[in-house]
Design a protein around this motif. Structure first.
Motif, mmCIF file in Angstrom:
data_model
loop_
_atom_site.group_PDB
_atom_site.id
_atom_site.type_symbol
_atom_site.label_atom_id
_atom_site.label_comp_id
_atom_site.label_asym_id
_atom_site.label_seq_id
_atom_site.Cartn_x
_atom_site.Cartn_y
_atom_site.Cartn_z
ATOM 1 N N GLY A 195 0.804 -1.218 0.000
ATOM 2 C CA GLY A 195 0.000 0.000 0.000
ATOM 3 C C GLY A 195 0.834 1.263 0.000
ATOM 4 N N THR A 196 1.856 1.315 0.843
ATOM 5 C CA THR A 196 2.692 2.518 0.875
ATOM 6 C C THR A 196 3.487 2.654 -0.416
ATOM 7 N N ALA A 197 3.919 1.524 -0.974
ATOM 8 C CA ALA A 197 4.674 1.571 -2.238
ATOM 9 C C ALA A 197 3.814 2.143 -3.355
ATOM 10 N N LYS A 198 2.540 1.744 -3.397
ATOM 11 C CA LYS A 198 1.629 2.239 -4.445
ATOM 12 C C LYS A 198 1.431 3.746 -4.308
ATOM 13 N N ARG A 199 1.256 4.197 -3.061
ATOM 14 C CA ARG A 199 0.996 5.622 -2.831
ATOM 15 C C ARG A 199 2.235 6.467 -3.109
ATOM 16 N N MET A 200 3.406 5.898 -2.939
ATOM 17 C CA MET A 200 4.646 6.654 -3.143
ATOM 18 C C MET A 200 5.338 6.286 -4.448
ATOM 19 N N LYS A 201 4.609 5.534 -5.308
ATOM 20 C CA LYS A 201 5.125 5.154 -6.631
ATOM 21 C C LYS A 201 6.489 4.463 -6.521
ATOM 22 N N ALA A 202 6.524 3.467 -5.635
ATOM 23 C CA ALA A 202 7.744 2.691 -5.408
ATOM 24 C C ALA A 202 7.398 1.207 -5.490
ATOM 25 N N GLN A 203 8.347 0.376 -5.182
ATOM 26 C CA GLN A 203 8.139 -1.069 -5.157
ATOM 27 C C GLN A 203 8.022 -1.553 -3.716
ATOM 28 N N PRO A 204 7.155 -2.550 -3.431
ATOM 29 C CA PRO A 204 7.116 -3.136 -2.086
ATOM 30 C C PRO A 204 8.486 -3.719 -1.734
ATOM 31 N N THR A 205 8.871 -3.594 -0.485
ATOM 32 C CA THR A 205 10.206 -4.046 -0.077
ATOM 33 C C THR A 205 10.179 -5.279 0.818
ATOM 34 N N GLY A 206 8.981 -5.792 1.161
ATOM 35 C CA GLY A 206 8.903 -6.975 2.004
ATOM 36 C C GLY A 206 8.900 -6.657 3.485
ATOM 37 N N HIS A 207 8.276 -5.531 3.882
ATOM 38 C CA HIS A 207 8.275 -5.114 5.279
ATOM 39 C C HIS A 207 6.861 -4.929 5.842
ATOM 40 N N ALA A 208 5.868 -5.578 5.224
ATOM 41 C CA ALA A 208 4.488 -5.459 5.698
ATOM 42 C C ALA A 208 4.210 -6.446 6.819
ATOM 43 N N ASN A 209 3.532 -5.967 7.858
ATOM 44 C CA ASN A 209 3.032 -6.827 8.933
ATOM 45 C C ASN A 209 1.521 -6.899 8.812
ATOM 46 N N MET A 210 0.998 -8.112 8.727
ATOM 47 C CA MET A 210 -0.432 -8.286 8.530
ATOM 48 C C MET A 210 -1.155 -8.340 9.873
ATOM 49 N N GLY A 211 -2.274 -7.614 9.943
ATOM 50 C CA GLY A 211 -3.121 -7.635 11.131
ATOM 51 C C GLY A 211 -4.456 -7.029 10.779
ATOM 52 N N SER A 212 -5.138 -6.426 11.753
ATOM 53 C CA SER A 212 -6.404 -5.763 11.453
ATOM 54 C C SER A 212 -6.192 -4.662 10.421
ATOM 55 N N LYS A 213 -4.987 -4.116 10.386
ATOM 56 C CA LYS A 213 -4.555 -3.260 9.285
ATOM 57 C C LYS A 213 -3.097 -3.590 8.994
ATOM 58 N N VAL A 214 -2.641 -3.203 7.829
ATOM 59 C CA VAL A 214 -1.267 -3.492 7.444
ATOM 60 C C VAL A 214 -0.351 -2.408 8.008
ATOM 61 N N THR A 215 0.685 -2.827 8.715
ATOM 62 C CA THR A 215 1.685 -1.890 9.210
ATOM 63 C C THR A 215 3.027 -2.210 8.559
ATOM 64 N N VAL A 216 4.003 -1.342 8.795
ATOM 65 C CA VAL A 216 5.334 -1.507 8.214
ATOM 66 C C VAL A 216 6.347 -1.611 9.347
ATOM 67 N N GLY A 217 7.249 -2.585 9.258
ATOM 68 C CA GLY A 217 8.256 -2.753 10.301
ATOM 69 C C GLY A 217 9.546 -3.313 9.742
ATOM 70 N N ARG A 218 10.630 -3.095 10.478
ATOM 71 C CA ARG A 218 11.945 -3.555 10.036
ATOM 72 C C ARG A 218 12.144 -5.031 10.368
ATOM 73 N N HIS A 219 13.196 -5.624 9.797
ATOM 74 C CA HIS A 219 13.559 -7.012 10.070
ATOM 75 C C HIS A 219 14.852 -7.100 10.888
ATOM 76 N N PHE A 220 16.000 -6.854 10.247
ATOM 77 C CA PHE A 220 17.310 -7.110 10.842
ATOM 78 C C PHE A 220 18.273 -6.062 10.335
ATOM 79 N N PHE A 221 18.657 -5.130 11.219
ATOM 80 C CA PHE A 221 19.590 -4.081 10.817
ATOM 81 C C PHE A 221 21.011 -4.634 10.701
ATOM 82 N N HIS A 222 21.710 -4.187 9.665
ATOM 83 C CA HIS A 222 23.116 -4.518 9.478
ATOM 84 C C HIS A 222 23.853 -3.209 9.224
ATOM 85 N N ALA A 223 24.518 -2.697 10.260
ATOM 86 C CA ALA A 223 25.294 -1.467 10.132
ATOM 87 C C ALA A 223 26.747 -1.812 9.844
#
Length: 447
Positions: A320-348
């Motif tokens: 959803g955010t990718a569509k609104r910002m004319k980007a590609q989905p990155t694989g960071h959606a969390n499914m629930g009563s609504k879709v949220t966005v969250g990180r996985h594993f930071f590598h600095a």
């Protein structure tokens, strides 16, 4: 027993046809978890659980979507969930309604299964009792290990939709946590902890966890007060990633769209940090035990550059955010009563080479922060500021002296831009993988 995704898809399709439902998707996860805690050589708590959660979305002919959740994965339970979601679709939103991810049916090259044999509960207790005993024996001042735990889990995840998407992941992980506390006459109690993770209990570096917890605890026994002021600071991997996680709205596309972020859509391509630092979100990193190959919408996960040589290069997206910002989905959606966005594993890691190198062995007047606390209370994520208690040491001519009690405060974006040096060696911590990071100065308030 692992989910049979093909049978499940067939059952759901049949139920949808009976209910005259043409468009749907389902995301589910099942967790088998066993954990133990001990106290003075005796089992304190033993827990075993099996938890399932399933989210079902159904679209009606008007394009509205209804969402429901269930813990049932049997045909009757899923049919009821489809029916409930269909009825709820009458009240679904019209604006920016969610849709399938365009990546939900693309091929995933990463293996979907990475499991390991589980250990009996008696073995978990035996290993943890032994670890507690060794830690208590490491120094006369260590009086207890009040927080400890040894756990193992299997996570079974799946996603399917009416367009033929079928995803399935099953992964194993084990972890140990030891947190010791001292008691000495006339002195304040001191404490420290360590954490290790592996594919299974047999692979855990329990000796390393004991050694790290003991070493940190003992290093805090001889403590001193510190004068308030501005100091050069070295952030441990844990401290740096804790702060990065607290201000992850920088990269979160949903936060940006909701105007709840330090970034805007125009921030992409701009320098937000020193060119000495780079940061990735990498769900598939080999060190990410239990990593996910797809998100809650079926989008494959990936190694995503967030900061490259100080420049903000990507946001974390759902479909959803990718569509609104004319980007590609990155694989960071969390499914629930609504879709949220969250990180996985930071590598600095290091970005551009530094002009000058630094070493703790000959550092003078520098504060090494091991971990920061009270992130829930001390972080103003929308203002970019923080004021946090911490455990750490004052380093004078290479010698470490534990700091009795102090807080560190600053502005996170200024911190990122005042990075002086990024060490080469990486450490695996709860939030990801990172090196120690040297910062020009931060405000330290002593007791």
């Amino acid at each position: 027993m692992p989910t049979n995704i093909d049978n499940l898809a067939t059952q759901v399709q049949a139920a949808a046809q009976r209910l005259s439902i043409g468009k749907y998707d389902i995301y589910g996860a099942s967790v088998d978890d066993t954990s133990v805690q001990v106290d003075q050589g005796e089992p304190k708590q033993v827990k075993a659980s099996n938890r399932s959660s399933v989210t079902v979305r159904v679209w009606n002919d008007a394009g509205r979507v209804g969402v429901t959740s269930t813990s049932e994965i049997d045909p009757a339970g899923l049919e009821l969930a489809l029916k409930t979601a269909y009825e709820a679709s009458e009240f679904g939103i019209k604006d920016n309604a969610p849709d399938f991810s365009p990546e939900a049916t693309t091929e995933i090259s990463a293996p979907g299964e990475d499991t390991a044999p589980t250990s009996p509960v008696a073995e978990l207790i035996e290993k943890l009792v032994g670890a507690e005993k060794q830690l208590l024996g490491a120094h006369a001042a260590i009086a207890s290990v009040p927080y400890n735990g040894l756990s193992q889990r299997d996570v079974d995840r799946f996603y399917l939709n009416s367009q033929g998407a079928r995803r399935h992941d099953i992964r194993s992980a084990a972890s140990i946590y030891l947190y010791s506390k001292t008691e000495q006459d006339g002195k304040k109690p001191r404490s420290a902890g360590a954490f290790k993770v592996a594919r299974n209990v047999a692979g855990l570096d329990i000796d390393g966890c004991i050694e790290e917890a003991a070493e940190k605890t003992i290093s805090h026994l001889a403590y001193e007060k510190i004068k308030s002021g501005k100091y050069p600071v070295v952030l441990s991997a844990d401290a740096f990633l804790s702060l990065m996680g607290a201000f992850s709205n920088l990269f979160n596309a949903q936060n940006i769209l909701d105007k709840q972020s330090l970034s805007t859509q125009e921030s992409l391509g701009t320098a937000i940090a020193s060119p000495l630092i780079s940061l990735y979100d990498d769900a598939l990193h080999p060190e990410n035990i239990g990593g996910e190959t797809f998100d809650g919408e079926g989008t494959p996960t990936q190694r995503l550059p967030l900061i490259e040589n100080g420049v903000l290069t990507h946001f974390l997206h759902s479909a959803g955010t990718a569509k609104r910002m004319k980007a590609q989905p990155t694989g960071h959606a969390n499914m629930g009563s609504k879709v949220t966005v969250g990180r996985h594993f930071f590598h600095a890691m290091r970005g551009e080479p530094a002009e000058k190198t630094y070493n703790l062995d000959d550092a003078d007047g520098v504060i090494l922060i091991d971990d920061v606390q009270a992130l829930h209370a001390g972080v103003q994520s929308l203002q970019g500021s923080f004021s946090l208690p911490f455990d750490g040491w004052l380093i004078e001519n290479g010698k470490r002296t534990s700091i009795e009690s102090a807080t560190v405060a600053g502005d996170f974006l200024k911190l990122l831009n005042s990075i002086l040096y990024v060490e080469e060696e990486l450490e695996l911590v709860g939030g990801g993988l990172a090196p120690r990071v040297w910062v020009e100065e931060l405000s330290i308030t002593g007791e």
